[in-house]
Design a protein around this motif. Structure first.
Motif, PDB file in Angstrom:
ATOM      1  N   ASP B 290      71.544 -33.408  58.706  1.00  0.00           N
ATOM      2  CA  ASP B 290      71.240 -31.991  58.907  1.00  0.00           C
ATOM      3  C   ASP B 290      69.837 -31.632  58.410  1.00  0.00           C
ATOM      4  O   ASP B 290      69.263 -30.634  58.848  1.00  0.00           O
ATOM      5  N   ARG B 293      67.668 -31.394  61.379  1.00  0.00           N
ATOM      6  CA  ARG B 293      68.077 -30.503  62.467  1.00  0.00           C
ATOM      7  C   ARG B 293      66.896 -29.671  62.989  1.00  0.00           C
ATOM      8  O   ARG B 293      66.629 -29.639  64.197  1.00  0.00           O
ATOM      9  N   LYS B 333      76.106 -30.008  61.021  1.00  0.00           N
ATOM     10  CA  LYS B 333      75.644 -28.951  61.918  1.00  0.00           C
ATOM     11  C   LYS B 333      74.798 -29.537  63.060  1.00  0.00           C
ATOM     12  O   LYS B 333      74.933 -29.136  64.223  1.00  0.00           O
ATOM     13  N   ALA B 334      73.925 -30.466  62.727  1.00  0.00           N
ATOM     14  CA  ALA B 334      73.081 -31.077  63.761  1.00  0.00           C
ATOM     15  C   ALA B 334      73.935 -31.807  64.792  1.00  0.00           C
ATOM     16  O   ALA B 334      73.632 -31.805  65.989  1.00  0.00           O
TER      17      ALA B 334
END
Lengths: 365, 365
Positions: B290, B293, B333-334
């Motif tokens: 992340d 990201r 999240k990425a």
């Protein structure tokens, strides 16, 4: 002209810029009189050094003087296989100051003139500035009031030069450079690069040097034009760093310019900027003011061969004449140290046949 | 193993490093058990792509999968003259995260292991540390105490890794890399670079790409070895920036390392670092967590062709397996965003025939 010493040691790294404004406010913004140079007429399409060029033909706009000889000897020594001073190509790092070393810096650094023009352009969106005594003083070229309100002046400049994305700011710089002209020399700013330096950059490039700009200005301001002007790619520019913030605008990721300076690439900041960006000690450094002193000191303190160079602005007829008591961009302490450290002081008047190129943009040739 | 979520949003940018220490303190410092991979045995001198290599022969350590095909298609498209996706060489900028993307990062980023070893080496000069509960907890691998004292832990690490010159610190890094071995893989750290990535770097280099490392670690730690390991020169490394101060020691100009971080090149800091150092938007970005990201988001939001890649560590037998709940360097999240944004998720297990090179240092071939 008032002589207000720049407050270099104060905490705001832009204060010396404010001093430059104050210094020239009474004349610069309307056009600095007194040092208007004659148009340079000798630089008719001087050929640039290319690989294979004989050293004897290099640097055609330099007089056949000790400074030119010292440069040619150094380049020859570090590139000649078997020379005791040989330096492998990966370590041939050359660093150049920009303002006053690669292009002019009078009446004040051109980036500052751009920032002031941004302030003027932003004024209609800030009717409150019409009641701001500092804004009024700037418009009226009132150096006395500006000198008393340097921090307020810097705050105004920061507000006017922040809030937009980096892409938008880049475009503003491009638009400004395309239309703005120097107040006294009446030429586009990008034509005020020095022809002898273009030839030196070409000579170094042809001899395997990696060339970097290490400037007190910001990389953002330089990157949009240095490739065309000097043949230096955008990633080889180290400068003062302003605050940037990553975020989304209209669903697109952008970098927004915020007011404030995070890193001041001047004086003792220059070796820091060099180590951070390049990670190697240069072997050649060229500057023109006390803000370059530490860069030359660091460069010439290596264990191998090195060359330090200082450009002395002593040519009021073709460019400008200023040194010890310039107020901003003074050449004083560094000049004193030059002899003891073996740095070459290049006289614009005596060492350069010509100052500006006959036509702009020849750096990329 | 305890799961202490890293405090990424806190003001001290090193806090996530502290979290990594805490996370693994009970096992890592003595050697993380549980994920000990088998020695990789398939990478016998795989040839690297060189100019003229046919695309079909490129990336020999990559399985003939969709990920490899997507990379080859992208490189072909942006380099084929007349292609609607053609990108001129100057704009072929590729950015790679380092830890977990180009080399391993478990049990914790190797730079942190080095910093802890510096702390141990400095202990004899700091007898007062023997009474310091945090130092004692670190020596005893007491994760509970470390978790309660993250700031004190970071202060200790900063003290132990500052005060020396950059030249001295460079030598300490070199010495450490020459002798230290990974606690569970029992190999020198520089042999824990990923063979398939070496081949990708070589493919990009052969196709005119300018390759940069953009890492949450510091450029100082990487520069001494990345040229040999990856063929990436020292000036193409962007990282977190520690405080440096220019000054004189024994009559020589030096840069002294001071405690503290000036710029955190992680998460939203990565696009800032990219714009500052490179000045152009990349067209290819490769990360693994992340923290990458925003770098991928920024890279793939340009108007031209672009490629975003994420390495998924799903290979406990050959390397390590960690993603959403890794505690530090999570891929969460990425990973969620990858499908919507067209980023390629590369599975170490399924897309790579081999992980580590048969012999170290092949990146420079």
């Amino acid at each position: 002209m008032q002589t207000v010493e720049p407050l270099r040691s104060s905490r705001n790294p832009l204060r010396y810029l404010a001093a430059a404004i104050v210094l020239c406010a009474s004349v610069a913004l309307a056009g600095c009189a007194g040092h208007a140079p004659q148009r340079d007429g000798q630089s008719a399409a001087a050929p640039l050094a290319t690989p294979g060029t004989q050293m004897a033909d290099a640097l055609p706009s330099w007089q056949d003087s000790a400074a030119r000889a010292a440069i040619l000897k150094f380049v020859g020594d570090v590139t000649r296989d078997g020379s005791p001073s040989y330096v492998r190509p990966e370590a041939r790092i050359a660093v150049f100051d920009n303002d006053g070393t690669l292009w002019s810096e009078r009446p004040m650094p051109f980036q500052l003139l751009f920032m002031i023009d941004r302030l003027k352009a932003a004024a209609p969106q800030h009717p409150e500035w019409q009641r701001n005594p500092v804004f009024k003083a700037l418009m009226a070229h009132d150096a006395v009031t500006l000198a008393k309100n340097e921090n307020a002046l810097l705050q105004l400049l920061e507000v006017a030069n922040s809030g937009m994305t980096t892409d938008q700011y880049d475009q503003m710089i491009r638009d400004w450079l395309a239309s703005a002209r120097h107040p006294t020399l009446d030429r586009p700013y990008t034509s005020l690069v020095y022809q002898p330096q273009l030839e030196l950059l070409a000579l170094l490039r042809a001899n395997g040097f990696q060339i970097w700009i290490v400037s007190g200005g910001t990389a953002e301001f330089m990157r949009v034009w240095v490739n065309e002007a000097y043949g230096i790619p955008p990633e080889r520019v180290v400068g003062t760093q302003e605050k940037l913030k990553y975020g989304m605008r209209d669903g697109k990721p952008v970098l927004v310019r915020e007011p404030g300076i995070e890193f001041n690439d001047d004086g003792p900041g220059k070796p820091v900027g060099i180590v951070r960006a390049i990670g190697q000690r240069p072997i050649l450094a060229f500057g023109n003011s006390d803000g370059d002193r530490e860069m030359l000191e660091y460069t010439t303190a290596g264990t191998g061969p090195s060359l330090g160079l200082l450009l002395h602005h002593d040519d009021a007829s073709r460019e400008f004449a200023y040194d010890r008591h310039a107020g901003s961009a003074s050449l004083d302490k560094a000049w004193d140290e030059a002899a003891g450290r073996g740095w070459i002081v290049v006289s614009m008047k005596q060492d350069w046949k010509t100052v500006f190129p006959a036509k702009p943009g020849s750096g990329t040739q």
